[in-house]
Scaffold this motif. Sequence first.
Motif, PDB file in Angstrom:
ATOM      1  N   LEU A  89      42.493  31.236  31.322  1.00  0.00           N
ATOM      2  CA  LEU A  89      43.446  31.642  32.356  1.00  0.00           C
ATOM      3  C   LEU A  89      42.783  32.516  33.420  1.00  0.00           C
ATOM      4  N   SER A  90      43.333  32.468  34.617  1.00  0.00           N
ATOM      5  CA  SER A  90      42.869  33.346  35.696  1.00  0.00           C
ATOM      6  C   SER A  90      43.316  34.766  35.383  1.00  0.00           C
ATOM      7  N   ALA A  91      42.836  35.726  36.159  1.00  0.00           N
ATOM      8  CA  ALA A  91      43.215  37.130  35.922  1.00  0.00           C
ATOM      9  C   ALA A  91      44.724  37.310  35.993  1.00  0.00           C
ATOM     10  N   LYS A  92      45.328  36.735  37.024  1.00  0.00           N
ATOM     11  CA  LYS A  92      46.767  36.892  37.205  1.00  0.00           C
ATOM     12  C   LYS A  92      47.539  36.296  36.041  1.00  0.00           C
ATOM     13  N   ARG A 150      37.845  38.992  34.078  1.00  0.00           N
ATOM     14  CA  ARG A 150      38.693  38.403  35.107  1.00  0.00           C
ATOM     15  C   ARG A 150      38.791  39.303  36.331  1.00  0.00           C
ATOM     16  N   PHE A 151      38.853  40.604  36.100  1.00  0.00           N
ATOM     17  CA  PHE A 151      38.895  41.533  37.221  1.00  0.00           C
ATOM     18  C   PHE A 151      37.581  41.474  38.017  1.00  0.00           C
ATOM     19  N   GLY A 155      36.313  40.358  42.149  1.00  0.00           N
ATOM     20  CA  GLY A 155      35.609  41.302  42.995  1.00  0.00           C
ATOM     21  C   GLY A 155      36.082  42.730  42.860  1.00  0.00           C
ATOM     22  N   ILE A 156      36.833  43.016  41.822  1.00  0.00           N
ATOM     23  CA  ILE A 156      37.286  44.387  41.586  1.00  0.00           C
ATOM     24  C   ILE A 156      36.091  45.196  41.088  1.00  0.00           C
ATOM     25  N   LYS A 157      35.713  46.209  41.830  1.00  0.00           N
ATOM     26  CA  LYS A 157      34.485  46.954  41.547  1.00  0.00           C
ATOM     27  C   LYS A 157      34.600  47.876  40.336  1.00  0.00           C
ATOM     28  N   TYR A 199      46.104  38.039  46.771  1.00  0.00           N
ATOM     29  CA  TYR A 199      45.174  37.995  47.908  1.00  0.00           C
ATOM     30  C   TYR A 199      43.744  37.730  47.470  1.00  0.00           C
ATOM     31  N   LYS A 200      43.518  37.788  46.140  1.00  0.00           N
ATOM     32  CA  LYS A 200      42.167  37.570  45.646  1.00  0.00           C
ATOM     33  C   LYS A 200      41.926  36.114  45.233  1.00  0.00           C
TER      34      LYS A 200
END
Length: 201
Positions: A89-92, A150-151, A155-157, A199-200
């Motif tokens: 699954l994607s992050a969301k 997933r984060f 691109g979540i730093k 938005y990601k």
Amino acid sequence: MPIKTSQKSENKKQQAREKSIERILSSAIALFAKHGFSQTTMEMIANHAKISKGLAYNYFKSKNQIFEQIIDTHLAKQEKFYKTIPPNLSAKEYVREFFNRSIQFAKEERKTMVLISVCLFQPGSVSLSKKMVENVEKRFAPFKEAMRERFRSYGIKEPDKEMILIKTFLHGVIMSQHFNDTTTCTPTIIEMVLERYDYKN
């Protein structure tokens, strides 16, 4: 023949042991809920379970150890809930599934969750051992890492900070459900949080 007889005897002993432990845990849950952790004694638990205090101490060194066993059993059930989340699954979608399963588990285990929360935060509360804390971390490490991955893909730093945000939100939703009926608006609230990942995509 002697071997079979010996095996049957051992099986009976094991069954008796398991029944005694089950009675101790059930009695402890009932007494912790009624009197609180600090006011409940091993003698009270043994009397409620209808066994001798010596036998209770034979299985558990203290009521702290009994409480930790209650938590461990609870965590094992929770871990099983999360293990069936599809890995692709994607992050969301992963977070949505994690939220939904956590909330469902909280509904099914409401009494135990409230009991654990009360016992941990009331005056004279139980202190979890270092071993127990390590056990909690070990059990849920795979799910935390799955979220971190997933984060990172989005691109979540600072994925650990994102984890704290998700954890705080989820705890808030679960606690509000325990003390107020907000079930009808929970899906809407979850979708509002999940919008931060749109938005990601």
